[in-house]
Design an enzyme around this catalytic site. Structure first.
Site, PDB file in Angstrom:
ATOM      1  N   HIS A 183       0.811  -1.236   0.000  1.00 30.02           N
ATOM      2  CA  HIS A 183       0.000   0.000   0.000  1.00 30.02           C
ATOM      3  C   HIS A 183       0.831   1.266   0.000  1.00 30.02           C
ATOM      4  O   HIS A 183       0.277   2.354   0.157  1.00 30.02           O
ATOM      5  CB  HIS A 183      -0.921   0.050   1.218  1.00 30.02           C
ATOM      6  CG  HIS A 183      -1.962  -1.008   1.246  1.00 30.02           C
ATOM      7  ND1 HIS A 183      -3.207  -0.843   0.680  1.00 30.02           N
ATOM      8  CD2 HIS A 183      -1.952  -2.246   1.768  1.00 30.02           C
ATOM      9  CE1 HIS A 183      -3.920  -1.932   0.868  1.00 30.02           C
ATOM     10  NE2 HIS A 183      -3.184  -2.807   1.528  1.00 30.02           N
ATOM     11  N   LYS A 201       0.461  14.063   1.191  1.00 27.80           N
ATOM     12  CA  LYS A 201      -0.920  14.328   0.778  1.00 27.80           C
ATOM     13  C   LYS A 201      -1.145  15.827   0.573  1.00 27.80           C
ATOM     14  O   LYS A 201      -2.135  16.246   0.013  1.00 27.80           O
ATOM     15  CB  LYS A 201      -1.893  13.759   1.798  1.00 27.80           C
ATOM     16  CG  LYS A 201      -1.834  12.221   1.869  1.00 27.80           C
ATOM     17  CD  LYS A 201      -2.769  11.680   2.913  1.00 27.80           C
ATOM     18  CE  LYS A 201      -2.646  10.176   3.132  1.00 27.80           C
ATOM     19  NZ  LYS A 201      -3.347   9.360   2.149  1.00 27.80           N
ATOM     20  N   LYS A 239     -14.826   7.735  -3.713  1.00 28.16           N
ATOM     21  CA  LYS A 239     -16.094   8.006  -3.018  1.00 28.16           C
ATOM     22  C   LYS A 239     -16.647   9.368  -3.442  1.00 28.16           C
ATOM     23  O   LYS A 239     -17.853   9.529  -3.661  1.00 28.16           O
ATOM     24  CB  LYS A 239     -15.877   7.976  -1.497  1.00 28.16           C
ATOM     25  CG  LYS A 239     -15.498   6.600  -0.980  1.00 28.16           C
ATOM     26  CD  LYS A 239     -14.943   6.633   0.442  1.00 28.16           C
ATOM     27  CE  LYS A 239     -14.211   5.327   0.736  1.00 28.16           C
ATOM     28  NZ  LYS A 239     -13.332   5.382   1.911  1.00 28.16           N
TER      29      LYS A 239
HETATM   30  C1  F58 Z   1      -3.302   3.658   2.143  1.00 30.71           C
HETATM   31  N1  F58 Z   1      -2.362   3.339   3.170  1.00 30.71           N
HETATM   32  C2  F58 Z   1      -2.651   4.401   0.998  1.00 30.71           C
HETATM   33  N2  F58 Z   1      -1.696   3.247   5.350  1.00 30.71           N
HETATM   34  O1  F58 Z   1      -2.009   5.556   1.500  1.00 30.71           O
HETATM   35  C3  F58 Z   1      -3.727   4.789   0.009  1.00 30.71           C
HETATM   36  O2  F58 Z   1      -3.166   5.386  -1.114  1.00 30.71           O
HETATM   37  C4  F58 Z   1      -4.491   3.546  -0.420  1.00 30.71           C
HETATM   38  O3  F58 Z   1      -5.607   3.907  -1.173  1.00 30.71           O
HETATM   39  C5  F58 Z   1      -4.974   2.766   0.782  1.00 30.71           C
HETATM   40  O4  F58 Z   1      -3.900   2.469   1.641  1.00 30.71           O
HETATM   41  C6  F58 Z   1      -5.628   1.459   0.388  1.00 30.71           C
HETATM   42  O5  F58 Z   1      -4.837   0.778  -0.517  1.00 30.71           O
HETATM   43  C7  F58 Z   1      -2.691   3.475   4.467  1.00 30.71           C
HETATM   44  O6  F58 Z   1      -3.821   3.779   4.808  1.00 30.71           O
HETATM   45  C8  F58 Z   1      -1.755   3.422   6.671  1.00 30.71           C
HETATM   46  O7  F58 Z   1      -2.762   3.800   7.243  1.00 30.71           O
HETATM   47  C9  F58 Z   1      -0.506   3.134   7.443  1.00 30.71           C
HETATM   48  C10 F58 Z   1      -0.715   1.944   8.335  1.00 30.71           C
HETATM   49  C11 F58 Z   1       0.526   1.677   9.152  1.00 30.71           C
HETATM   50  C12 F58 Z   1       0.921   2.894   9.940  1.00 30.71           C
HETATM   51  C13 F58 Z   1       1.105   4.093   9.052  1.00 30.71           C
HETATM   52  C14 F58 Z   1      -0.125   4.356   8.224  1.00 30.71           C
END
Ligand code: F58
Length: 796
Positions: A353, A538, A644
């Site tokens: 991701h 972002k 969304k």
């Molecule tokens: C997100 N990652 C991506 N990570 O940033 C976004 O582009 C994508 O659409 C989404 O995943 C789904 O594929 C994300 O949300 C986190 O929240 C991390 C988790 C571990 C700690 C740091 C933040």
């Protein structure tokens, strides 16, 4: 009695029964809470029949099961989802009316289960919904955090965190399964006995299962979300208690429970890091045991595992599941290492991701070896086997004193997927370049999607009604049917209805904001919304800088022909991420000044809504005119908020990043406001050491906005407060805010001009709705089933 009357009176009885016998209240004295719990239990009862039938069918058919392992499931509220999916809206309304209760008020009383940070966790929740809607036998595995992501409030504009306590009141959706418990270990030694290698952990803990049924559209199928809670093996030491040391007597239980206490403990210190790694092992190992137990109950030959089991690792957090499965097969069940590795490889898949190097998980090998000594050895053997097969390779899962979870996941997995087309390409070119060359068929793309049930049908009833009136209700589980709207978009009266829906949604949001925050929003203005985790990539600071520059121009010419805007922000910053927290404070300080400015406030308002969560997103998205998707190209893996918004009729101002690229292709470039450098230009530009200074010198608006940060315009009582932000942007600007500013400004003025023509705007927005059908998570899940899991729907 007609059938409908019978069912609603049956439901009324069921509700009353739960109020009386589950809650122990009589209607006279019941509180909202009691009614909500009674209603939830009555709805849950209806789910259970579908759930049991689905489970039975899964066992009978013995098809391949999918296991989705994720540290996060950002499920939000479940009551409305359940009522809608079971097609019980009318019945529930009638029953509640009968008792003088309002359905909406009761729904709004439910806490939001914030078991995630952002997109990654919400994606997992959308996938659960789609898996059940499609009828794919699947199970989500995660952690039952007692405290989810922190609650955010503002004090003097600054983010303040407090614990989130969703489990303080009973959670009506879950079934505790005290009989499903596994004992897991940490630390200890690896011993060699009779030619076998065995791990003897020093510290033991139990994982106890809690199950939540996940019902699909129209109740045709239900899967399970199984969350693990930490429990002590030996909860209470009577000896210590009797000796008078009461605290020590209960210590085991308290320590065991910390493992499932909070989502992402602050990991800037060693203890936090250790807890996080323990959490990862805890839920991964418990899930693996559960998967094997289920498999064993139906099969004798463990070599069949890859035929019956597909495991999806949602990012690297559950990556330790690979070595753990291997350890069980090899050490405990006596299979050869090679055979074990082949079985593991046949089952595991990994979704990446992020491309941000600092976000790719790495563990200090000393910490790792201390907690999981046998796994460290196994990782070395996986590395060796990989090296033998590919002697030309230069990187490994364990190197430079670290265990690299991205590399490990890649090597172990059968398929590795990116979450948008661009992200998948960039994975091949950057983080996994070498591994991709060695395994050219392993990386596949599965562009993310969102569930249309929650993100259109439920959150935007006005638009849903209009769509259903126009094309029937087949779109809810076949979202691409939305294209059938296109002919109506040319019809003036249809567009009027579409416009009315949007303005009603804006009005509803404005009422909510007025009631909860005492701010009156101008509903005639364009609602311009950026909601997501706070992160420099972002670029919420690009947005606020543009707002500052815009405010300055309006002040210069207060009688100009300005397009009124309300800029809305929401999002949480990680507790230790000080720069992101300072951006929040800046936005709040800008809001304070700008909203009070008589010269400009008819044209520009700024508001940062606290405590962003799924429920707030459900309120905001239907009311948006403009969706801000402005990340530095190459940094946002996909984005799902972007989908969304488009689906709910907002136009996007965005860069060619993540899934924006595909959104633009689908909705048409004329219906999307594009700006900014492309991913490869970003990489080039970064090589230029003075990119920011050049950009500032070339754009007086940008220079002036940055000066306002430096001269204390927004913090007169503390003029130096934002100097470091201006300095960061001037002297470093890794995310190229300055270099993209001028083009962002241009795009925003195009947005202003377009908004001046409401009919044209509405037509563009409606085309976004009609052409967003591809972004359903049902489509994504079908892609995973076919290209990654080899799983089939059991719905006939
Ligand atoms: C997100 N990652 C991506 N990570 O940033 C976004 O582009 C994508 O659409 C989404 O995943 C789904 O594929 C994300 O949300 C986190 O929240 C991390 C988790 C571990 C700690 C740091 C933040």
């Amino acid at each position: 009695m007609a059938r409908k009357d019978r069912t609603s009176s049956e439901f009324r009885d069921a509700l009353l029964k739960h109020l009386t016998y589950t809650m122990g209240k009589d209607p006279e004295h019941a509180q909202f809470f009691d009614w909500r719990m009674a209603l939830s239990h009555a709805i849950r009862d209806r789910m259970v029949d579908h759930w049991v039938a689905s489970t039975r069918k899964t066992y009978e058919q013995d098809g391949k099961r999918v296991y989705y392992l994720s540290m996060e499931f950002l499920i939000g509220r479940l009551l409305e989802d359940g009522i809608v999916n079971l097609e019980m809206v009318e019945e529930v309304k009638e029953a509640l009316d009968h008792f003088g209760m309002d359905m909406r008020t009761i729904l709004n009383d439910e806490p939001d289960a914030a078991l995630g940070n952002g997109g990654l966790g919400r994606l997992a929740a959308c996938f659960l919904d789609s898996l059940s809607t499609i009828g794919c036998p699947a199970m989500g595995y995660g952690i039952r955090y007692e405290n989810g992501l922190f609650k955010q409030s503002f004090v003097d504009g600054r983010q303040v965190e407090s614990p989130e306590t969703w489990l303080q009141e009973p959670h009506p959706w879950e079934f505790e399964r005290p009989e499903v418990r596994f004992t897991l270990g940490f630390g200890g030694d690896v011993i060699y006995e009779n030619g076998k290698t065995l791990w003897r952990p020093a510290e033991l803990i139990q994982a106890e299962a809690f199950d939540t049924p996940i019902i699909g559209w129209k109740g045709k199928w239900a899967n399970t979300l199984r969350l693990w809670a930490g429990r002590a093996v030996d909860p209470f030491d009577l000896g210590l208690f009797n000796s008078g040391d009461f605290a020590a007597a209960a210590e085991h239980e308290a320590l065991a429970r910390t493992i499932s206490r909070v989502l992402y403990p602050e990991d800037s210190n060693e203890a936090g890091k250790e807890l996080r790694l323990k959490q990862e092992f805890f839920f991964s190992a418990a899930s693996i045991r559960d998967i094997l137990r289920r498999f064993d109950s139906q099969h004798d030959d463990i070599r069949m595992l890859p035929k019956k089991v597909a495991i999806q690792l949602n990012d690297t957090h559950p990556a330790i599941a690979g070595p753990e499965l291997l350890r069980i097969l090899h050490d405990e069940r006596g299979l050869s290492f090679e055979d074990s590795l082949e079985i593991v490889h046949g089952c595991m898949n990994y979704t990446n991701h992020t491309l941000l190097p600092e976000a790719l998980e790495r563990w200090d090998e000393r910490l790792f070896g201390r907690l999981l000594p046998r796994h460290l050895q196994i990782i070395d053997r996986i590395d060796d086997a990989h090296y033998k097969a590919h002697p030309q390779r230069t990187l490994s899962a364990r190197s430079d004193g670290q265990v690299k979870m991205g590399e490990l996941s890649f090597i172990v997995a059968n398929r590795v997927n990116g979450v948008s087309a661009l992200h998948t390409d960039l994975m091949k070119q950057t983080v996994f370049k070498e591994l991709h060359t060695l395994h050219p068929n392993r990386i596949v793309n599965q562009t993310n999607g969102v569930t249309p049930r929650r993100w259109l049908h439920n959150c935007n009833p006005g638009l849903s009604r209009l769509i259903t009136d126009t094309i029937g209700d087949g779109w809810v589980d076949d979202l691409e049917q939305l294209v059938k709207l296109e002919p109506s978009i040319k019809d003036k009266s249809w567009i009027k209805r579409f416009e009315t829906v949007k303005s009603d949604n804006k009005q509803a949001l404005a009422t909510y904001v007025a009631q909860t925050h005492g701010v009156k929003l101008n509903t005639e203005a364009m609602f311009d919304i950026q909601i997501k985790r706070m992160h420099e990539y972002k670029r919420q600071h690009l947005n606020i800088l543009e707002a500052i520059a815009h405010w300055q121009e309006i002040r210069d010419n207060p009688n100009g022909d300005w397009t009124p805007r309300v800029k809305i922000f929401a999002g949480k910053a990680a507790q230790g991420y000080h720069f992101a927290k300072d951006i929040i404070r800046l936005i709040n300080d800008v809001a304070k000044l700008v909203n009070a400015d008589h010269a400009t406030r008819d044209y520009l308002q700024v508001i940062f809504l606290p405590n962003y969560n799924v429920t707030l997103a459900e309120r905001l998205i239907p009311a948006a005119d403009l969706s801000e998707q402005i990340s530095t190209a190459g940094k946002e893996a996909s984005g799902t908020g972007n989908m969304k918004f488009a689906l709910n009729g907002a136009l996007t101002v965005g860069t060619l990043d993540g899934a924006n690229v595909e959104i633009r292709e689908h909705v048409g470039e004329e219906n999307f406001f594009l700006f900014g450098m492309l991913a490869d230009e970003v990489m080039q530009r970064r090589m230029m050491h003075d990119h920011a200074q050049k950009a500032i010198a070339a754009d007086p608006r940008l220079a002036r906005a940055l000066n306002a940060l430096r001269d204390g315009t927004f913090s007169p009582e503390d003029p130096g407060r934002y100097t470091h932000i201006a300095d960061n942007l001037t002297w470093s600007d890794y995310f190229l805010v300055c270099s993209d500013f001028t083009d962002y400004w241009r795009a925003q003025r195009e947005v202003d001009a377009a908004y001046k023509n409401p009919d044209k705007w509405a037509e563009m927005a409606a085309l976004n709705v009609a052409r967003s059908g591809w972004f359903s998570s049902d489509r994504t899940i079908r892609g995973y089933m076919c290209d990654i899991w080899g799983a089939e729907s059991l719905l006939s």
